[in-house]
Motif scaffolding. Structure first.
Motif: not given
Length: 351
Positions: A123, A131, A134, A172, A335, A338
């Motif tokens: 991120k 943000t 990504y 992530c 998802n 995030a």
């Protein structure tokens, strides 16, 4: 008294007190029969390493499977790399770009997840704290730290070896499940690595055979005294000229008044009939395709049978339902991390 003579006498006395060597009788020559025992797997004897799972070196966990070895295997055989790229292209074609993740970056994420079972997305924050985007981090160089949200990237450049630590909570990690550990993911084709290496070894062996240039593969045995020395010289020169660009030429040798067996051709390397190159390539190819589960008609493989591989449209639809949709659901785990639907896909268009 001469000191050298005294030393010589002492050495002679010491040697005389040594035990005489045992004379072993030579065994008589006789026929023997023995067996080699049962087949042993290559990785036998590594059970102790299974208890270590992923080794923690004090900074981060080492992957259970070598990322460098997997990267080399990816380029070892066209069937493996082509199947992985085909899956990547399939996913990228159905991906819907997002303002925080473009198509190019998603292609890197999909490729990393398929070839090594791990995908990393970082991120990138803006100055205001929101943000901005990504960005994918290359899975080959990523390592998990002691804590769940601690990640490192290993960098070896002209400035030397460096370990970059990401900000906690900024990465992530999407990984395949594994039966031995929960730190890293392992690719689904891990069981077909031996077949991929065998396919590569067969190709390299055949390349070395052709590059050698000596395809004659026989010994020309001449014992006819009626031959003229000039004929032997001409024959020797013809054999030398048959190597390299002149290979596979036909040789003619005329021997007047020669004997029946004056010239003999003794084959020593009928490699084309003994190494079974086509069979090895075919079997190892089928193993690789079974490991990555891509229908052969979708990869442009020419069928060897008259019936073919079947309808490619049906194979495409079945492949989409059984392989692509599960891959999409794994990648969409991002998802949840995030908190927004970043990765999304469109439906498969009809043909």
């Amino acid at each position: 008294m001469n000191p050298f003579s005294s030393a010589k006498n002492l050495l002679t006395t010491a040697l005389s007190h040594l035990p005489a060597p045992v004379q072993h009788a030579l065994p008589s020559h006789k026929a023997e029969a023995f067996t080699f025992g049962d087949p042993v797997p290559v990785n036998d004897g590594r059970e102790l390493l299974d208890y270590m799972e992923c080794w923690f070196n004090g900074r981060f966990y080492e992957p259970q499977v070598s990322m460098t070895g997997l990267a080399k295997t990816f380029k070892a055989t066209p069937y493996l790399s082509s199947g992985i790229i085909f899956k990547r292209n399939f996913l990228a074609n159905l991906f819907e770009p997002h303002r925080l993740l473009n198509r190019k970056d998603f292609e890197q994420v999909a490729l990393d997840f398929i070839w090594c079972g791990n995908a990393y997305l970082e991120k990138i924050p803006s100055r205001l704290g929101s943000t901005m985007s990504y960005q994918p981090a290359l899975a080959k160089y990523m390592r998990r730290g002691e804590y769940d949200d601690q990640f490192f990237m290993l960098n070896l450049s002209h400035t030397g070896y460096q370990e970059y630590e990401f900000k906690p909570g900024s990465v992530c990690h999407i990984k395949e499940t594994d039966i031995d550990q929960e730190i890293y993911g392992t690719p689904e084709y891990i069981s077909v690595l031996q077949s991929a290496w065998l396919n590569e070894a067969a190709t390299l062996f055949r390349r070395k055979y052709y590059n050698n240039g000596s395809h004659a593969g026989f010994i020309m045995y001449v014992n006819d005294p009626a031959n003229d020395p000039n004929d032997i010289t001409a024959l020797r020169q013809a054999l030398k000229d048959s190597k390299g660009p002149g290979n596979f030429r036909n040789l003619f040798f005329y021997s007047p008044n020669g004997k029946k067996d004056g010239i003999q051709i003794i084959p020593v390397s009928e490699i084309a009939a003994k190494d079974d190159f086509a069979h090895i390539k075919s079997i190892s190819r089928d193993d690789v395709l079974a490991g990555i589960r891509v229908p052969p008609q979708l990869m442009g493989i020419i069928p060897s049978n008259t019936g073919g591989f079947g309808d490619p449209k049906t194979a495409r639809d079945v492949f989409y339902q059984n392989e692509i949709i599960p891959l999409q659901s794994r990648l969409m785990q991002f998802n949840e991390w995030a908190g927004e639907e970043i990765i999304r896909f469109k439906e498969l268009p009809k043909l």
